[in-house]
Design an enzyme around this catalytic site. Structure first.
Site, PDB file in Angstrom:
ATOM      1  N   ARG A 287       4.190  11.242   8.184  1.00  0.00           N
ATOM      2  CA  ARG A 287       4.519  10.604   6.898  1.00  0.00           C
ATOM      3  C   ARG A 287       3.443  11.008   5.890  1.00  0.00           C
ATOM      4  NH1 ARG A 287       3.045   6.151   4.104  1.00  0.00           N
ATOM      5  NH2 ARG A 287       4.647   5.052   2.939  1.00  0.00           N
TER       6      ARG A 287
ATOM      7  N   LYS B 155      -5.150   8.317   2.922  1.00  0.00           N
ATOM      8  CA  LYS B 155      -5.600   6.928   3.131  1.00  0.00           C
ATOM      9  C   LYS B 155      -7.100   6.782   2.894  1.00  0.00           C
ATOM     10  CE  LYS B 155      -1.731   5.084   5.619  1.00  0.00           C
ATOM     11  NZ  LYS B 155      -1.155   4.461   6.790  1.00  0.00           N
TER      12      LYS B 155
HETATM   13  C1  7PJ Z   1       2.568   3.573   6.405  1.00  0.00           C
HETATM   14  C2  7PJ Z   1       3.854   3.100   6.166  1.00  0.00           C
HETATM   15  C3  7PJ Z   1       2.263   4.129   7.686  1.00  0.00           C
HETATM   16  C4  7PJ Z   1       4.543   3.667   8.283  1.00  0.00           C
HETATM   17  C5  7PJ Z   1       2.636   2.796   4.402  1.00  0.00           C
HETATM   18  C6  7PJ Z   1       0.177   4.228   2.510  1.00  0.00           C
HETATM   19  C7  7PJ Z   1       0.435   2.782   2.656  1.00  0.00           C
HETATM   20  N1  7PJ Z   1       4.844   3.146   7.085  1.00  0.00           N
HETATM   21  N2  7PJ Z   1       3.874   2.607   4.891  1.00  0.00           N
HETATM   22  N3  7PJ Z   1       3.291   4.150   8.580  1.00  0.00           N
HETATM   23  N4  7PJ Z   1       1.823   3.400   5.291  1.00  0.00           N
HETATM   24  N5  7PJ Z   1       5.495   3.732   9.225  1.00  0.00           N
HETATM   25  O1  7PJ Z   1       1.061   5.095   2.469  1.00  0.00           O
HETATM   26  O2  7PJ Z   1      -1.050   4.532   2.384  1.00  0.00           O
HETATM   27  O3  7PJ Z   1       1.150   4.576   8.011  1.00  0.00           O
HETATM   28  S1  7PJ Z   1       2.183   2.328   2.809  1.00  0.00           S
END
Ligand code: 7PJ
Length: 280
Positions: A260, A226
């Protein structure tokens, strides 16, 4: 602690790694590479998913709506066209829980019918019809906190007490899920790093992540590559692995259950080291 993802059970006594599979043409980190002449190459997406499974991901998070700061709105038909074929293909070919990163009730239902095992909603089931659709699928859900919407969320976000406000929001959304008939054991909570937050807010949330485990639902944490990691360290997207791993370890130490990430192999190694030093 077990998350029942359709036919597959995920054990949350051990940390699980969720591999990110972006199927958006404008994704900042890997989605663009999966597209040729603007069209998603489903085969490439399957290969990427398969590599992540081999590396130890137990969940693949398929996302067809870019929610990066400033991203434009995607029509639900287009999101369905991006996501469904990939969910079907992974379901047919790989032994893994498929998570669908969506806020759209129609996408939730169609993805569940196509074999998805988890709903990951950055809008915490607040769009009209989303709660009912999620309940109907009987799948576990991940509720994430976001201030504002992706178009404008990074325009000077403000909080009086960020950790407290995020906690209160997640508590309310968890309660809404329970009121709608879900079990809290089947809900995951995520503070939403980078979603309507300045770096100081993100850092505060990370330092106080443990407090979110009190809510009685598993905590999911996403910081991989990020922009905050880039800003804090002065790193481009592909130079953010070490910083991302550092934050992910802090999350594990404070009780996060699911990470994630883009870099599955490196994260799985880090998780092993964590487990070897935190034997039960
Ligand atoms: C996240 C997401 C996160 C959850 C994205 C990226 C942006 N879902 N979807 N948590 N981020 N639950 O991956 O930088 O932090 S999209």
């Amino acid at each position: 602690m077990k998350l029942q993802c359709a036919t597959r059970a995920l054990c949350l006594a051990e940390p699980q790694v969720m591999g990110i599979l972006n199927v958006t043409p404008d994704s900042f980190s890997d989605g663009a590479a999966l597209h040729r002449a603007g069209r998603l190459n489903a085969e490439k997406a399957l290969i990427k998913a398969s590599q992540m499974v081999t590396q130890g991901a137990s969940i693949i998070d398929v996302g067809g709506e870019s929610t990066r700061p400033g991203a434009s709105h995607v029509h639900v038909e287009e999101e369905l066209e991006r996501v469904l074929p990939i969910v079907e293909l992974i379901h047919k070919n790989l032994d893994v829980v498929i998570s669908v990163d969506t806020s759209q009730p129609l996408v939730m239902q169609a993805a569940a019918a196509a074999g998805a095992g988890l709903i990951n909603d950055v809008r915490a089931l607040q769009l009209e019809g989303a709660m009912a659709a999620a309940v109907q699928t009987q799948l576990p859900v991940c509720l994430m906190h976001m201030q504002g919407d992706p178009q404008s969320m990074q325009h000077d976000p403000e909080y009086t007490d960020c950790a407290k406000e995020v906690y209160t929001f997640l508590h309310k959304r968890l309660k809404a899920c329970c009121d709608a008939g879900m079990q809290s054991s089947q809900v995951l909570l995520d503070p939403g790093i980078g979603f309507g937050k300045k770096d100081e807010h993100n850092l505060e949330l990370i330092k106080r992540l443990q407090s979110f485990t009190d809510l009685g639902a598993g905590v999911l944490f996403g910081v991989s590559r990020k922009s905050m990691v880039g800003r804090l360290l002065g790193r481009e997207v592909h130079e953010r692995l070490a910083g991302s791993l550092g934050f992910a370890l802090l999350a594990l130490q404070q009780g996060a259950k699911i990470l994630r990430v883009h870099d599955v192999a490196a994260t799985v190694d880090m998780v092993r080291i964590y487990q070897l030093t935190h034997a039960k």
